[in-house]
Design a protein around this motif. Structure first.
Motif, short mmCIF file in Angstrom:
data_model
loop_
_atom_site.label_atom_id
_atom_site.label_comp_id
_atom_site.label_asym_id
_atom_site.label_seq_id
_atom_site.Cartn_x
_atom_site.Cartn_y
_atom_site.Cartn_z
N ALA A 126 0.85 -1.21 0.00
CA ALA A 126 0.00 0.00 0.00
C ALA A 126 0.88 1.24 0.00
O ALA A 126 0.59 2.23 -0.68
N ASP A 127 1.97 1.20 0.76
CA ASP A 127 2.84 2.38 0.83
C ASP A 127 4.23 1.97 1.34
O ASP A 127 4.49 0.80 1.63
N VAL A 128 5.09 2.97 1.47
CA VAL A 128 6.49 2.71 1.85
C VAL A 128 6.57 2.19 3.29
O VAL A 128 7.38 1.31 3.61
N GLU A 129 5.69 2.70 4.14
CA GLU A 129 5.69 2.24 5.54
C GLU A 129 5.53 0.72 5.58
O GLU A 129 6.29 0.02 6.26
N LEU A 175 6.15 -1.43 3.28
CA LEU A 175 7.35 -2.09 2.73
C LEU A 175 8.43 -2.20 3.80
O LEU A 175 9.00 -3.27 4.04
N HIS A 176 8.71 -1.08 4.47
CA HIS A 176 9.80 -1.09 5.48
C HIS A 176 9.45 -2.01 6.65
O HIS A 176 10.31 -2.77 7.14
#
Lengths: 96, 96, 96, 96, 96, 96, 96, 96, 96, 96
Positions: B59-62, B64-65
């Protein structure tokens, strides 16, 4: 057989726009034909770059080289090739 | 949203085999769960390397990390992340 | 199908000599078996380095990775793989 | 004596096609003559690159340099040379 | 035949001083014997580095590798080898 | 005082042959004069490259820079300089 | 004669604090003595790094190497040396 | 405040000598004015290179950038900037 | 004055969890105090890495180095510092 | 979502000043519009370089690439993109 290919494109600044546009169109036609044939399995744009990451599904290395070296943009590309194989943790028998 | 992630794994030579085996199993379980959820979309082994190329659909970079940094092998990995987007020559509306 | 593989070996300084000697012997036995089978077609020492350049003749990438990743010295090696194909100027139909 | 040579070729974009074609033909003729003489023992194309890996079998370094530096494409090449010698695990007395 | 060799030495910090001292002495003895034989033609210290540039005069690559790989400090060295030949502007027939 | 200098030469492709030939001749004359004076102590060709490794014997750094920066080919060269000094294992008091 | 020297220091994590502290003190004493003698002409900290840029004023390369290689922290340093000379645009006859 | 700046200059080969000479003269005039003002505190030539190491003494980063980016040779330079501060072992309160 | 700082953290694998946890907590406390003071203006996590990009707003380089070199994780960090200044296209007088 | 983008600009030396000036003005107009919209959240000049560090606040990767690849200076830029996310030590819920 899968190959991971990164292509970075750098056109000469003094190339006429028309020449560049034509080159890109021929490249696009070829790329789309190869995608329809299943050979060019994935084609993604790397954000912020005139570059792509592609996954090719070919019979052998000869086919891969034939395909890449006859791309219209080939003379203007820096290409990096990595052979891929199935990962032991993949849930797919054959992750295409 | 797609991210291209390369993971190179390097376990310390003096790590006990049992510890390494357990670590890999927990990693495999997590990787397979994430594949089944559709988040870890592609997972390929780079031939000749203890490394993989993966495509993540998040959904977003958060997200992913969060996902990468909590992988059991994270402390032993060198990770390179590239954001991907649709290539203008792709025949797919959304090349997953 | 041919693959060019460079292997640089770095054994931990604190590895017992006996362990290292045994590891090398097992590696040598495996390498020689693979050479006799024709898979490991060429094996050269890079002068001045604990490294080799090898040419592998395999059916596909899976076989290459299986072979390399199960070499006894694999955990102590940095490996670089390049797929090769016939050069248009080669006088050989199939330069093995 | 064997030398591993990698040649990456980069022709200027503004070189006339005819000039390039002629240059490549002269290069091919020379390469094939040297292969027939046994000096240019192996010549492989690196897949996806305008580059080759070659193995040269020469009497000494002088001969190697003479040969490489008089190749028609020499001014357009980045060349990397590695001296090779027999690997202790090779099953061949003299792996050519 | 001349080879340019750069050797960068890095001893483990936890190596006992006595072991290091002995290793260096054996290395020195061997280096001096090879210099007296004319094989190790030049040996210079690179200022500010635990590294040297050497010029070796050997019959062939085998001899070079044999010599380098049996140096006591070999396991602790990063070595770079460049084959040299006579420069067309040299005033010496054979610049040793 | 000795300095190790590597010079990689890259002439523009569009330089007229006559201009290049003249430049090289002037360079050769200067190099040979400096060799005769003992300043340019060693000059070797790196096999396979349009490059050399040289050892300069100069009074100080000023002289070295003056000499290098006034070489006719200087504008077309990538130069790397390393100060050398006597190696503790050298059998020569002053390895020239 | 001036030399530009960059020193990056990396102490082993498992070095006892007392050993490290003592090492640094001995290093500091030596550095300050050399500054007072005018040899170590400039000593600056590179912001954010355990590294410094120094300018040494020495008689010759031998002295430079002797000085650097006997610094207590030498075994833990990565050192880069560049010979400097007067810049034609400098307003100083001898910019120390 | 001190900044360590390395400037590597590369003028296009096809730049007219007169244009280059004028550019260098204007650069020299500016550099000497800034040296007289104390801003451009040190300016050394890196031996063997068309490059310099300089130490700038400026009020802040803005001033540094203003100064560097308006140098006549700026478009032809590769610049590396490192902020410096007082080294704890320096015998100078403020090593200029 | 603004500085762009990238910090890559690498803790030894054999560090006890409790020691690591404590170290991180002390680091966090210090980072948050500096953020509240306005000095540590931005702190972002680089996705997929144990690394951050930070923007520091300090009076001078001394303060920057003092701040960075006394961070608890400093001995385990690779730090890269870039001085920033106002961009001519910024719509902010002072883009903090 | 935040992305860290570094842009290094290199205009061809033979580009007419008027063309360059116009290109920069169009770039500036676009950059300022994007800043006013909140998309181009931060734009800093890297001191001493024709380069900037920017923070983009976009809905997704597509928007980021669309924005970057249509910048007038895009053909003359080397761009590096890093996805950012909230740092666990940030005192801000959402550090913009």
């Amino acid at each position: 057989m899968l190959f991971h290919v990164r292509m970075d494109v750098k056109l000469p600044h003094d190339m006429a726009d028309s020449v560049a546009a034509n080159l890109k169109q021929v490249e696009k036609d070829k790329a789309q034909a190869l995608q329809r044939s299943g050979t060019w399995r994935h084609l993604w744009r790397i954000a912020g770059q005139y570059a792509n990451v592609s996954i090719f599904d070919v019979a052998d290395v000869e086919e891969l080289h034939q395909l890449l070296s006859t791309l219209p943009l080939f003379p203007y590309m820096t290409i990096q090739v990595m052979p891929l194989c199935r990962h032991p943790s993949s849930i797919h028998d054959d992750d295409r």
